[in-house]
Design a protein around this motif. Structure first.
Motif, PDB file in Angstrom:
ATOM      1  N   ILE A 129       0.839  -1.202   0.000  1.00  0.00           N
ATOM      2  CA  ILE A 129       0.000   0.000   0.000  1.00  0.00           C
ATOM      3  C   ILE A 129       0.868   1.244   0.000  1.00  0.00           C
ATOM      4  O   ILE A 129       0.665   2.192  -0.760  1.00  0.00           O
ATOM      5  CB  ILE A 129      -0.950  -0.013   1.219  1.00  0.00           C
ATOM      6  N   ASN A 130       1.881   1.251   0.870  1.00  0.00           N
ATOM      7  CA  ASN A 130       2.795   2.394   0.932  1.00  0.00           C
ATOM      8  C   ASN A 130       3.560   2.565  -0.374  1.00  0.00           C
ATOM      9  O   ASN A 130       3.788   3.680  -0.827  1.00  0.00           O
ATOM     10  CB  ASN A 130       3.776   2.231   2.094  1.00  0.00           C
ATOM     11  N   ARG A 131       3.983   1.448  -0.967  1.00  0.00           N
ATOM     12  CA  ARG A 131       4.724   1.507  -2.236  1.00  0.00           C
ATOM     13  C   ARG A 131       3.888   2.172  -3.324  1.00  0.00           C
ATOM     14  O   ARG A 131       4.349   3.048  -4.034  1.00  0.00           O
ATOM     15  CB  ARG A 131       5.123   0.091  -2.684  1.00  0.00           C
ATOM     16  N   GLN A 132       2.624   1.747  -3.438  1.00  0.00           N
ATOM     17  CA  GLN A 132       1.764   2.316  -4.466  1.00  0.00           C
ATOM     18  C   GLN A 132       1.434   3.767  -4.170  1.00  0.00           C
ATOM     19  O   GLN A 132       1.332   4.600  -5.085  1.00  0.00           O
ATOM     20  CB  GLN A 132       0.465   1.495  -4.570  1.00  0.00           C
ATOM     21  N   LYS A 133       1.302   4.095  -2.889  1.00  0.00           N
ATOM     22  CA  LYS A 133       1.032   5.477  -2.489  1.00  0.00           C
ATOM     23  C   LYS A 133       2.183   6.380  -2.910  1.00  0.00           C
ATOM     24  O   LYS A 133       1.975   7.510  -3.378  1.00  0.00           O
ATOM     25  CB  LYS A 133       0.832   5.537  -0.966  1.00  0.00           C
ATOM     26  N   ILE A 134       3.405   5.899  -2.754  1.00  0.00           N
ATOM     27  CA  ILE A 134       4.592   6.670  -3.160  1.00  0.00           C
ATOM     28  C   ILE A 134       4.599   6.866  -4.670  1.00  0.00           C
ATOM     29  O   ILE A 134       4.797   7.979  -5.171  1.00  0.00           O
ATOM     30  CB  ILE A 134       5.884   5.955  -2.696  1.00  0.00           C
ATOM     31  N   VAL A 135       4.367   5.770  -5.416  1.00  0.00           N
ATOM     32  CA  VAL A 135       4.368   5.843  -6.882  1.00  0.00           C
ATOM     33  C   VAL A 135       3.324   6.845  -7.369  1.00  0.00           C
ATOM     34  O   VAL A 135       3.590   7.665  -8.263  1.00  0.00           O
ATOM     35  CB  VAL A 135       4.112   4.447  -7.494  1.00  0.00           C
ATOM     36  N   ASP A 136       2.138   6.804  -6.773  1.00  0.00           N
ATOM     37  CA  ASP A 136       1.060   7.698  -7.182  1.00  0.00           C
ATOM     38  C   ASP A 136       1.380   9.162  -6.902  1.00  0.00           C
ATOM     39  O   ASP A 136       0.844  10.059  -7.561  1.00  0.00           O
ATOM     40  CB  ASP A 136      -0.243   7.325  -6.467  1.00  0.00           C
ATOM     41  N   SER A 137       2.251   9.421  -5.921  1.00  0.00           N
ATOM     42  CA  SER A 137       2.580  10.805  -5.556  1.00  0.00           C
ATOM     43  C   SER A 137       3.638  11.422  -6.471  1.00  0.00           C
ATOM     44  O   SER A 137       3.857  12.633  -6.443  1.00  0.00           O
ATOM     45  CB  SER A 137       3.085  10.858  -4.105  1.00  0.00           C
ATOM     46  N   VAL A 138       4.310  10.580  -7.272  1.00  0.00           N
ATOM     47  CA  VAL A 138       5.390  11.061  -8.145  1.00  0.00           C
ATOM     48  C   VAL A 138       4.834  11.319  -9.549  1.00  0.00           C
ATOM     49  O   VAL A 138       4.226  10.414 -10.140  1.00  0.00           O
ATOM     50  CB  VAL A 138       6.536  10.028  -8.228  1.00  0.00           C
TER      51      VAL A 138
END
Length: 498
Positions: free
Chosen positions: A4-13
């Motif tokens: 979840i955190n990984r995808q959240k990071i990707v979505d923020s970039v």
């Protein structure tokens, strides 16, 4: 870090903005470009600064001691990456690690840029070793965080990122190591390196908010308040104990340069040995993974042998360029530091060729152990090449610089067979519970190599030149043959990994 955190990071970039890659790749490309510019610029002239006479702007150290210190310096830089990675994972995240590391590196170059005593030199060593340990492994981690695990742009993104590393490494010796700057002042060269790191920090600070999003900001495995108190207490005690030991032993002549070099050399070999034992006996390591750890050991030994030769480009071959090479060539005056631009130049030119070659070979592509054996073969040949001028023309005559160019070229052929393959093999052979630590172990092969170099460079003199290059080059070729013969056996231990 959870998915979840990984995808959240990707979505923020922002996912488009730099050659079709995430916008943050611009930030990290130029941060690492300037960091490598500063490091390789400093490294290009550091050994000369140490052993040149005071009248020539140097520290006037014994030449053999300077070569040993240079090797230990490189070893400590790679060892410090373990601490930098741990601090990023447990304390303040990779983004802050990059920022703090950049500041320490810049301060280290500033310390070198100040004309003064040898004390400034050692202050700079400490700052740059710690700073590089914080920045180097973590800036690569931030690159990985910008891509989802299924993003097929990931490998190409890392290729662009590593191009920044090699561009910085190529340009730095040409500028910082130019004859004009070396003849004017070594401190001017170190000052330029400091400016390079400052520019990298500016790029990072002013573009990260818009380009990186959450990448690098989430602490993967944060310490609890109780753990923090315990860990920092231990850190504080360790620093106090080390300070007391130094305070007592240095004035009494117990802790001398040679003793310090020996201690670091031992640590360079002891730390990876402990890593291997820990991974092998851990209950978290499965039977298949244990077999793969066994397969990784000969690859690690081969890597140590290779880097022991390759890393002498900034020590023995730098000295060879300075004292044994004809620097007035083809109507121009060559700076001895310029030869250190050859390695990144050849990598930039040849890396795409090798990538295409492995694909074209298809099912005939050599196995991982066979590629490692080719790496050792080429590195050994690079040292045999450099002994030929002395054999043909004697040890007192100056050598045509093209011999040195050829030696660097052949060694790069070996590097492209071994280094990128080693990174890939490490991710494949690593036990799941030790994935990140195994990558640290791969970089420790370079630390171990330079720890070995700190001892063997003592045997290099103009009188022993042919024997020095011949024995080390010959040892690499013999190890290459042994590894090639053992390749099928090693492949079996890899349990399906090719």
């Amino acid at each position: 870090m959870s998915n979840i955190n990984r995808q959240k990071i990707v979505d923020s970039v922002p996912q488009k903005g730099f050659f079709g890659h995430p916008k943050g790749l611009f930030t990290l490309f130029f941060t690492e470009f300037w960091e490598r510019f500063s490091y390789y610029g400093m490294r290009a002239i550091l050994v000369f600064y140490m052993y040149y006479e005071v009248s020539k702007g140097g520290l006037g150290m014994d030449q053999t001691l300077a070569l040993s210190i240079m090797s230990i310096y490189g070893s400590l830089v790679y060892m410090s990456g373990i601490i930098g990675g741990w601090l990023a994972d447990r304390v303040f995240g990779t983004s802050k690690a990059v920022f703090y590391g950049g500041i320490l590196i810049m301060l280290g170059h500033i310390a070198l840029a100040i004309p003064g005593s040898i004390a400034f030199f050692f202050v700079s060593m400490v700052l740059i070793v710690i700073g590089t340990g914080l920045l180097k492994p973590n800036v690569s981690s931030v690159v990985g965080e910008m891509y989802s695990e299924t993003d097929n742009r990931r490998d190409a993104g890392f290729s662009i990122f590593y191009m920044g590393i090699n561009l910085g490494g190529f340009l730095a010796p040409l500028i910082v190591g130019s004859k004009t700057i070396m003849d004017t002042s070594f401190h001017l060269g170190f000052g330029i390196a400091a400016v390079g790191m400052f520019l990298g920090l500016l790029v990072f600070v002013f573009t990260k908010k818009n380009n990186l999003g959450l990448a690098g900001t989430i602490v993967a495995n944060p310490l609890s308040p109780a753990e923090k108190k315990k860990i920092f207490t231990y850190f504080g005690l360790a620093i106090v104990i080390i300070a007391i030991i130094c305070f007592i032993t240095i004035p009494k002549g117990i802790l001398t340069f040679p003793v310090f070099i020996t201690i670091v050399s031992i640590l360079g070999l002891l730390i990876p040995t402990i890593y291997f034992i820990r991974m092998y006996i851990s209950p978290k390591t499965t039977a298949v993974e244990r077999s793969r750890v066994i397969a990784y050991i000969p690859l690690f030994i081969a890597s140590v042998m290779f880097w022991a030769i390759q890393e002498q480009g900034s020590t023995i071959l730098a000295n060879y360029a300075d004292t044994r090479t004809q620097l007035n060539f083809a109507g121009m005056t060559i700076s001895p530091a310029w030869f250190q631009s050859l390695n990144p130049l050849f990598i930039i030119i040849l890396a795409p060729v090798f990538a295409m070659l492995w694909v074209r070979l298809g099912k005939y592509e050599p196995s991982i152990p066979q590629k490692f054996s080719l790496g050792l073969l080429f590195s050994g040949l690079s040292f045999l090449i450099i002994l030929l001028p002395a054999y043909l023309g004697g040890s007192n005559s100056l050598v045509n610089p093209l011999w040195l160019v050829l030696s660097y070229f052949v060694c790069v052929l070996g590097e492209l067979c071994l280094s990128p393959v080693g990174l890939s093999a490490t991710t494949k052979l690593a036990p799941q519970a030790f994935a990140a630590q195994t990558m640290s172990l791969w970089f420790l092969s370079n630390a171990a190599a330079q720890a070995v170099n700190a001892q063997i460079v003592k045997f290099y003199t103009p009188e022993t030149e042919m024997m020095y290059f011949g024995v080390i080059g010959g040892a690499s070729i013999v190890l290459s043959i042994i590894l090639f013969m053992l390749a099928p056996k090693i492949q079996g231990f890899m349990k399906g990994i090719r």
